[in-house]
Scaffold this motif. Structure first.
Motif, PDB file in Angstrom:
ATOM      1  N   ASP A 125       0.814  -1.207   0.000  1.00  0.00           N
ATOM      2  CA  ASP A 125       0.000   0.000   0.000  1.00  0.00           C
ATOM      3  C   ASP A 125       0.853   1.264   0.000  1.00  0.00           C
ATOM      4  OD1 ASP A 125      -2.209  -1.590   0.019  1.00  0.00           O
ATOM      5  OD2 ASP A 125      -2.425  -1.571   2.198  1.00  0.00           O
ATOM      6  N   LYS A 126       1.998   1.224   0.691  1.00  0.00           N
ATOM      7  CA  LYS A 126       2.840   2.405   0.801  1.00  0.00           C
ATOM      8  C   LYS A 126       4.224   2.196   0.202  1.00  0.00           C
ATOM      9  CE  LYS A 126       0.553   4.018   5.010  1.00  0.00           C
ATOM     10  NZ  LYS A 126       0.739   4.452   6.418  1.00  0.00           N
TER      11      LYS A 126
ATOM     12  N   TRP B  25       6.259   1.278  -3.370  1.00  0.00           N
ATOM     13  CA  TRP B  25       6.152   1.129  -4.818  1.00  0.00           C
ATOM     14  C   TRP B  25       7.502   0.756  -5.403  1.00  0.00           C
ATOM     15  CZ3 TRP B  25       1.148   1.486  -4.838  1.00  0.00           C
ATOM     16  CH2 TRP B  25       0.505   2.418  -4.022  1.00  0.00           C
TER      17      TRP B  25
ATOM     18  N   CYS C 123       7.821   1.866 -14.127  1.00  0.00           N
ATOM     19  CA  CYS C 123       6.447   1.808 -14.613  1.00  0.00           C
ATOM     20  C   CYS C 123       6.430   0.948 -15.878  1.00  0.00           C
ATOM     21  CB  CYS C 123       5.918   3.206 -14.919  1.00  0.00           C
ATOM     22  SG  CYS C 123       4.192   3.237 -15.442  1.00  0.00           S
TER      23      CYS C 123
ATOM     24  N   ASN D 126       5.407  -1.464 -11.677  1.00  0.00           N
ATOM     25  CA  ASN D 126       4.039  -1.029 -11.415  1.00  0.00           C
ATOM     26  C   ASN D 126       3.371  -0.622 -12.720  1.00  0.00           C
ATOM     27  OD1 ASN D 126       4.927  -0.983  -8.606  1.00  0.00           O
ATOM     28  ND2 ASN D 126       5.843   0.988  -9.115  1.00  0.00           N
TER      29      ASN D 126
ATOM     30  N   ARG E  86       0.182   2.131 -14.109  1.00  0.00           N
ATOM     31  CA  ARG E  86      -0.652   3.291 -13.766  1.00  0.00           C
ATOM     32  C   ARG E  86      -1.993   3.153 -14.477  1.00  0.00           C
ATOM     33  NH1 ARG E  86       0.005   7.504  -9.910  1.00  0.00           N
ATOM     34  NH2 ARG E  86      -1.082   9.351 -10.654  1.00  0.00           N
ATOM     35  N   ARG E  87      -3.076   3.018 -13.713  1.00  0.00           N
ATOM     36  CA  ARG E  87      -4.417   2.899 -14.272  1.00  0.00           C
ATOM     37  C   ARG E  87      -5.380   3.788 -13.504  1.00  0.00           C
ATOM     38  NH1 ARG E  87      -5.825  -3.446 -15.717  1.00  0.00           N
ATOM     39  NH2 ARG E  87      -4.244  -3.722 -17.355  1.00  0.00           N
ATOM     40  N   GLU E  88      -5.999   4.674 -14.281  1.00  0.00           N
ATOM     41  CA  GLU E  88      -7.015   5.569 -13.709  1.00  0.00           C
ATOM     42  C   GLU E  88      -6.475   6.338 -12.507  1.00  0.00           C
ATOM     43  OE1 GLU E  88     -10.438   3.286 -12.836  1.00  0.00           O
ATOM     44  OE2 GLU E  88     -10.837   2.744 -14.946  1.00  0.00           O
ATOM     45  N   GLY E  89      -5.233   6.796 -12.636  1.00  0.00           N
ATOM     46  CA  GLY E  89      -4.630   7.601 -11.583  1.00  0.00           C
ATOM     47  C   GLY E  89      -4.146   6.833 -10.375  1.00  0.00           C
ATOM     48  N   LYS E  90      -4.153   5.499 -10.411  1.00  0.00           N
ATOM     49  CA  LYS E  90      -3.736   4.692  -9.265  1.00  0.00           C
ATOM     50  C   LYS E  90      -2.637   3.725  -9.714  1.00  0.00           C
ATOM     51  CE  LYS E  90      -8.211   4.795  -6.907  1.00  0.00           C
ATOM     52  NZ  LYS E  90      -9.298   3.964  -6.314  1.00  0.00           N
ATOM     53  N   TRP E  91      -1.698   3.491  -8.790  1.00  0.00           N
ATOM     54  CA  TRP E  91      -0.638   2.528  -9.032  1.00  0.00           C
ATOM     55  C   TRP E  91      -1.114   1.146  -8.614  1.00  0.00           C
ATOM     56  CZ3 TRP E  91       3.415   3.686 -11.887  1.00  0.00           C
ATOM     57  CH2 TRP E  91       3.838   5.011 -11.968  1.00  0.00           C
ATOM     58  N   GLU E  92      -0.770   0.156  -9.405  1.00  0.00           N
ATOM     59  CA  GLU E  92      -1.147  -1.207  -9.089  1.00  0.00           C
ATOM     60  C   GLU E  92      -0.104  -2.163  -9.634  1.00  0.00           C
ATOM     61  OE1 GLU E  92      -4.028  -2.100 -12.953  1.00  0.00           O
ATOM     62  OE2 GLU E  92      -4.913  -1.778 -10.971  1.00  0.00           O
TER      63      GLU E  92
END
Length: 449
Positions: free
Chosen positions: A147-148, A150, A154, A264, A266-272
């Motif tokens: 969660d915190k 990364w 990318c 990571n 980047r999708r819809e402004g969120k890292w996943e």
């Protein structure tokens, strides 16, 4: 022993050597101690187990001799052996040394012979890239995804012409800034062979193609998975060969390589997490590798390929031809004598590339005679460097329609800067073939934007 040898007096002794040769030697052989085993090894010519060694080839004789053992640079545990304190940087921090205790494996003379900066400890590396040591260690070690926490890269998917997608890993801004300093102060100073024309200042596809203009035959190869073939171990081993200690070599390799599963998206402004477990690249590329989106990857790949370029260049000269390499494209060319040995050349190139830890894409191996169109990295080289006729006609049609109907309806590929895209293609045509490029430039000037 054959009848011919017996008739002409070339009789053999018990060791298989001719009696007319001076064997056994009249003088005692010199022996040399071998630290790895603690005992002497007979020099060339001394019989061992009833077999001769004096007339063996140098490589066979050398392979049978004992070799002095190399001092291993062990990584140790998570506790710094110099201070006894716990090291958060793991193996890199333990082995990199410090100003008070420099890395004992750093070879200053060998590094200086390559005109590279002296890096006896991690603090010197941090000073070279103008980054605090704690941040350098944090960038060197890939943090676990959470969660915190990364990763430092990318991941992107890019469509390939042959179908499917290719995965590209681009570093995030903090790591990318460090990689640019590594490129300017270290990677750009690494030795590179003269046959390499890709990603070098003052060279490009035109300089590499000019070497092969007007040749009777061209033989082109393509290396399979070029950048992914240079893993963390190869990059680290290359810097150790240059004279740097294992801690510095591991730190540089960690800063310039990445494992695809540690990136990571980047999708819809969120890292996943990438979540591409079934992608072919994810399945076969498990080791940290040079990412295609990092600024340091091309320079490191060129430097590591120095020995391969040297061997292939010597092979081309032996057959009376020329050799150039642009990234993963290998090109050989020559006259009629060179053309007669093309089949043998292909076999030897395949063998050399394989021994260098790489592999050829056999589907892209091409032999082009003078009677057909000869292309090197997209440049036609039959009589002079020029733009391919198909590409010229396609670009000419686009520019004509833009000038006649307006550019609004001609951007079929949805380029964000369509004018800049066309302007760049016209400039490329001018660079490759001035005559055809001038005709395209005249059409471009007629467009009303």
């Amino acid at each position: 022993m054959g009848l011919f040898d017996w008739l002409f007096g070339k009789k053999r002794d018990e060791y298989g050597a001719g009696l007319n040769r001076s064997y056994p030697p009249s003088q005692p052989q010199q022996v040399r101690p071998v630290p790895s085993q603690g005992g002497p090894v007979p020099s060339a010519g001394t019989p061992q187990n009833g077999k001769r060694t004096s007339y063996l080839s140098w490589r066979r004789r050398r392979s049978r001799e004992s070799v002095v053992s190399v001092r291993d640079q062990t990584l140790g545990g998570s506790v710094d052996p110099q201070t006894g304190r716990h090291s958060e940087a793991g193996a890199i921090g333990n082995l990199g040394g410090s100003p008070r205790h420099p890395d004992p494996y750093f070879d200053a003379g060998r590094v200086a012979s390559h005109e590279l900066p002296a890096l006896p400890h991690l603090d010197s590396l941090a000073a070279l890239v103008e980054t605090p040591l704690p941040e350098l260690k944090w960038l060197s070690v890939m943090p676990p995804f959470g969660d915190k926490m990364w990763g430092h890269y990318c991941l992107f998917e890019v469509k390939k012409k042959s179908g499917g997608t290719r995965l590209l890993a681009a570093p995030l801004p903090r790591l990318k800034a460090v990689q640019r300093r590594i490129l300017d102060k270290l990677v750009s100073r690494l030795p590179v062979h003269g046959a390499a024309h890709g990603f070098r200042r003052g060279r490009g596809i035109l300089s590499g193609a000019t070497v092969h203009v007007g040749k009777d035959v061209l033989v082109c190869f393509d290396i399979k998975d070029f950048f992914p073939s240079f893993t963390f171990r190869r990059v680290s081993g290359f810097f150790r060969w240059l004279g740097y200690g294992r801690g510095i070599a591991n730190a540089i390799a960690a800063l310039t390589t990445v494992r695809l599963t540690d990136t990571n998206r980047r999708r819809e402004g969120k890292w996943e997490h990438p979540g591409l477990a079934k992608h072919p690249d994810m399945l076969k590329r498990r080791q940290p590798e040079l990412p295609q989106g990092a600024p340091t990857s091309p320079g490191l790949a060129n430097a590591i390929c120095w020995r391969m370029d040297k061997r292939l260049s010597a092979l081309a000269r032996k057959f009376g031809g020329d050799y150039t390499r642009y990234a993963d494209d290998l090109t050989f060319s020559g006259g009629e004598d060179f053309a007669r040995h093309a089949a043998n050349l292909i076999k030897l190139v395949r063998k050399i590339v394989r021994t260098e830890g790489l592999a050829l894409n056999e589907k892209k191996t091409r032999v082009m005679r003078k009677a057909r169109q000869q292309r090197v990295t997209g440049v036609v080289v039959n009589e002079k460097t020029n733009l391919c006729r198909r590409d010229f006609d396609k670009l000419k049609a686009i520019l004509h329609n833009c000038a006649k109907h307006g550019p609004a309806g001609q951007n079929l590929e949805n380029h964000p800067d369509f004018k800049g895209h066309l302007q760049g293609r016209v400039a490329h045509a001018l660079h490759i073939g001035p005559e055809r490029g001038a005709r395209l430039k005249a059409l471009f000037d007629k467009i009303v934007w």
